[in-house]
Design an enzyme around this catalytic site. Structure first.
Site, short mmCIF file in Angstrom:
data_model
loop_
_atom_site.label_atom_id
_atom_site.label_comp_id
_atom_site.label_asym_id
_atom_site.label_seq_id
_atom_site.Cartn_x
_atom_site.Cartn_y
_atom_site.Cartn_z
N ASN A 181 0.76 -1.06 -0.12
CA ASN A 181 -0.01 0.05 0.12
C ASN A 181 0.73 1.24 0.14
OD1 ASN A 181 0.78 -0.49 2.53
ND2 ASN A 181 -0.97 0.20 3.53
N CYS A 182 2.32 1.12 -0.09
CA CYS A 182 3.11 2.36 -0.05
C CYS A 182 3.17 2.94 -1.63
CB CYS A 182 4.43 1.79 0.22
SG CYS A 182 5.68 3.21 0.00
N ASP A 183 2.61 4.11 -1.88
CA ASP A 183 2.51 4.76 -3.02
C ASP A 183 4.04 4.79 -3.69
OD1 ASP A 183 0.19 5.50 -2.62
OD2 ASP A 183 0.47 7.64 -1.77
N VAL A 229 6.18 2.48 -3.57
CA VAL A 229 6.48 1.07 -3.90
C VAL A 229 5.44 0.61 -5.16
CG1 VAL A 229 5.89 -1.57 -3.14
CG2 VAL A 229 7.09 0.24 -1.63
N LYS A 230 4.27 1.02 -5.14
CA LYS A 230 3.40 0.99 -6.47
C LYS A 230 4.00 1.55 -7.52
CE LYS A 230 -0.81 1.21 -3.49
NZ LYS A 230 -1.91 1.87 -3.29
#
Length: 116
Positions: free
Chosen positions: A10-12, A14-15
């Protein structure tokens, strides 16, 4: 060796990293800290190669929520490793192990391109 992206889904950042790798057609494995934990041998390698100051995210929410004693206790790689096991969200994300074995922390298209 394959590309491994370590982080939380859910880390932006990481996305964005995962999307960029996919858009480049690169095959990679995703290691979710929340589900699979932080592999101790990997954590030791990150700390020795990158330095604990770069691996621990002292600007993030998880760090800010720690009490002052817990923050003050992180003074070197072993104390950082212990915190990483207890609070995986304190790790700066993503950490990427590239196919050639090199490591990187964080994401930018330029950083990732430099590892290809």
């Amino acid at each position: 060796m394959k590309i491994i992206v370590f982080g939380i889904p859910n880390c932006d950042t990481v996305k964005r990293a995962r999307t960029w790798l996919g858009d480049q057609g690169l095959d990679f494995e995703f290691h979710d800290f929340k589900k699979a934990g932080v592999p101790a041998e990997q954590a030791d390698r990150w700390l020795s190669q990158l330095g604990w100051e770069k691996v621990i995210n002292r600007a993030g929410t998880t760090w800010r929520k720690l009490d002052d004693a817990a923050k003050a206790a992180v003074v070197d790689a072993p104390s950082a490793a212990a915190l990483m096991q207890l609070q995986p969200s304190v790790i700066k994300r993503p950490i990427v192990q590239w196919a050639d074995g090199r490591l990187s922390v964080g994401f930018s298209p330029e950083l990732f391109q430099s590892h290809l």
